[in-house]
Design a protein around this motif. Sequence first.
Motif, PDB file in Angstrom:
ATOM      1  N   ARG A  51       0.830  -1.210   0.000  1.00 22.78           N
ATOM      2  CA  ARG A  51       0.000   0.000   0.000  1.00 22.78           C
ATOM      3  C   ARG A  51       0.866   1.263   0.000  1.00 22.78           C
ATOM      4  O   ARG A  51       0.532   2.245  -0.660  1.00 22.78           O
ATOM      5  N   PHE A  52       1.977   1.226   0.740  1.00 20.72           N
ATOM      6  CA  PHE A  52       2.885   2.372   0.732  1.00 20.72           C
ATOM      7  C   PHE A  52       3.426   2.602  -0.681  1.00 20.72           C
ATOM      8  O   PHE A  52       3.396   3.721  -1.199  1.00 20.72           O
ATOM      9  N   LEU A  53       3.925   1.532  -1.300  1.00 23.72           N
ATOM     10  CA  LEU A  53       4.495   1.680  -2.641  1.00 23.72           C
ATOM     11  C   LEU A  53       3.440   2.116  -3.651  1.00 23.72           C
ATOM     12  O   LEU A  53       3.722   2.969  -4.509  1.00 23.72           O
ATOM     13  N   GLU A  54       2.266   1.558  -3.575  1.00 20.67           N
ATOM     14  CA  GLU A  54       1.196   1.958  -4.496  1.00 20.67           C
ATOM     15  C   GLU A  54       0.917   3.455  -4.376  1.00 20.67           C
ATOM     16  O   GLU A  54       0.803   4.159  -5.377  1.00 20.67           O
ATOM     17  N   GLN A  55       0.808   3.924  -3.139  1.00 16.66           N
ATOM     18  CA  GLN A  55       0.528   5.347  -2.932  1.00 16.66           C
ATOM     19  C   GLN A  55       1.683   6.199  -3.426  1.00 16.66           C
ATOM     20  O   GLN A  55       1.469   7.203  -4.108  1.00 16.66           O
ATOM     21  N   TYR A  56       2.908   5.807  -3.098  1.00 15.37           N
ATOM     22  CA  TYR A  56       4.079   6.588  -3.504  1.00 15.37           C
ATOM     23  C   TYR A  56       4.131   6.748  -5.021  1.00 15.37           C
ATOM     24  O   TYR A  56       4.462   7.821  -5.530  1.00 15.37           O
ATOM     25  N   TRP A  57       3.788   5.689  -5.736  1.00 21.19           N
ATOM     26  CA  TRP A  57       3.908   5.702  -7.191  1.00 21.19           C
ATOM     27  C   TRP A  57       2.635   6.139  -7.908  1.00 21.19           C
ATOM     28  O   TRP A  57       2.507   5.955  -9.102  1.00 21.19           O
ATOM     29  N   GLY A  58       1.685   6.735  -7.173  1.00 23.15           N
ATOM     30  CA  GLY A  58       0.531   7.337  -7.831  1.00 23.15           C
ATOM     31  C   GLY A  58      -0.747   6.533  -7.794  1.00 23.15           C
ATOM     32  O   GLY A  58      -1.713   6.875  -8.466  1.00 23.15           O
ATOM     33  N   GLY A  59      -0.772   5.469  -6.997  1.00 21.33           N
ATOM     34  CA  GLY A  59      -1.972   4.651  -6.879  1.00 21.33           C
ATOM     35  C   GLY A  59      -2.868   5.133  -5.749  1.00 21.33           C
ATOM     36  O   GLY A  59      -2.771   6.283  -5.312  1.00 21.33           O
ATOM     37  N   PRO A  60      -3.705   4.253  -5.256  1.00 22.73           N
ATOM     38  CA  PRO A  60      -4.646   4.618  -4.194  1.00 22.73           C
ATOM     39  C   PRO A  60      -3.923   5.139  -2.944  1.00 22.73           C
ATOM     40  O   PRO A  60      -2.801   4.751  -2.655  1.00 22.73           O
ATOM     41  N   THR A  61      -4.602   5.997  -2.204  1.00 21.75           N
ATOM     42  CA  THR A  61      -4.021   6.608  -1.007  1.00 21.75           C
ATOM     43  C   THR A  61      -4.404   5.844   0.266  1.00 21.75           C
ATOM     44  O   THR A  61      -4.384   6.401   1.362  1.00 21.75           O
ATOM     45  N   THR A  62      -4.683   4.581   0.125  1.00 24.24           N
ATOM     46  CA  THR A  62      -5.115   3.747   1.243  1.00 24.24           C
ATOM     47  C   THR A  62      -4.096   3.750   2.380  1.00 24.24           C
ATOM     48  O   THR A  62      -4.466   3.749   3.555  1.00 24.24           O
ATOM     49  N   TYR A  63      -2.815   3.744   2.055  1.00 20.90           N
ATOM     50  CA  TYR A  63      -1.788   3.702   3.102  1.00 20.90           C
ATOM     51  C   TYR A  63      -1.977   4.863   4.080  1.00 20.90           C
ATOM     52  O   TYR A  63      -2.080   4.660   5.288  1.00 20.90           O
ATOM     53  N   SER A  64      -2.009   6.080   3.575  1.00 13.74           N
ATOM     54  CA  SER A  64      -2.142   7.246   4.457  1.00 13.74           C
ATOM     55  C   SER A  64      -3.497   7.288   5.144  1.00 13.74           C
ATOM     56  O   SER A  64      -3.587   7.724   6.299  1.00 13.74           O
ATOM     57  N   GLU A  65      -4.531   6.840   4.470  1.00 11.82           N
ATOM     58  CA  GLU A  65      -5.857   6.814   5.085  1.00 11.82           C
ATOM     59  C   GLU A  65      -5.867   5.889   6.295  1.00 11.82           C
ATOM     60  O   GLU A  65      -6.525   6.170   7.293  1.00 11.82           O
ATOM     61  N   GLN A  66      -5.136   4.790   6.226  1.00 13.49           N
ATOM     62  CA  GLN A  66      -5.114   3.817   7.316  1.00 13.49           C
ATOM     63  C   GLN A  66      -4.025   4.081   8.351  1.00 13.49           C
ATOM     64  O   GLN A  66      -4.209   3.799   9.532  1.00 13.49           O
TER      65      GLN A  66
END
Length: 129
Positions: A51-66
């Motif tokens: 989730r961190f990598l997905e968010q960092y690279w422009g994907g969903p912001t689930t990491y920060s939301e959680q």
Amino acid sequence: MTHQTLYDAVGGEAFFTDLVREFYDRIWADEVVRPMYPQDDRAGAEERFRRFLEQYWGGPTTYSEQRGHPRLRMRHAAFPIDPDARDRWLACMHGALDALDPAPLHRAELDDYFERAATAMLNRNPLFR
């Protein structure tokens, strides 16, 4: 003109799921870095990293939301990360990227980020004990 994120360019969630699985397979085989990971929650650790990598690279912001702000240095401060541990971590990540073989331009961007991030986590210098 719309900008395509690296997340989309490499295949989105499927790519990052595979990357993190390949990475953790290598981490679990390394006697130096494995103890730095939650021994009883590999699935949770994989999900958080993905989730961190997905968010960092422009994907969903689930990491920060959680989990809020990543605060990478703070989250890693308790672990003894010296140049050997950094190099082993990078070898695991490079092996995972080798297995997935992203396009050269994407690979270069990923390698650059992982090199910088791993170096930023250094918190022990074996020359100054």
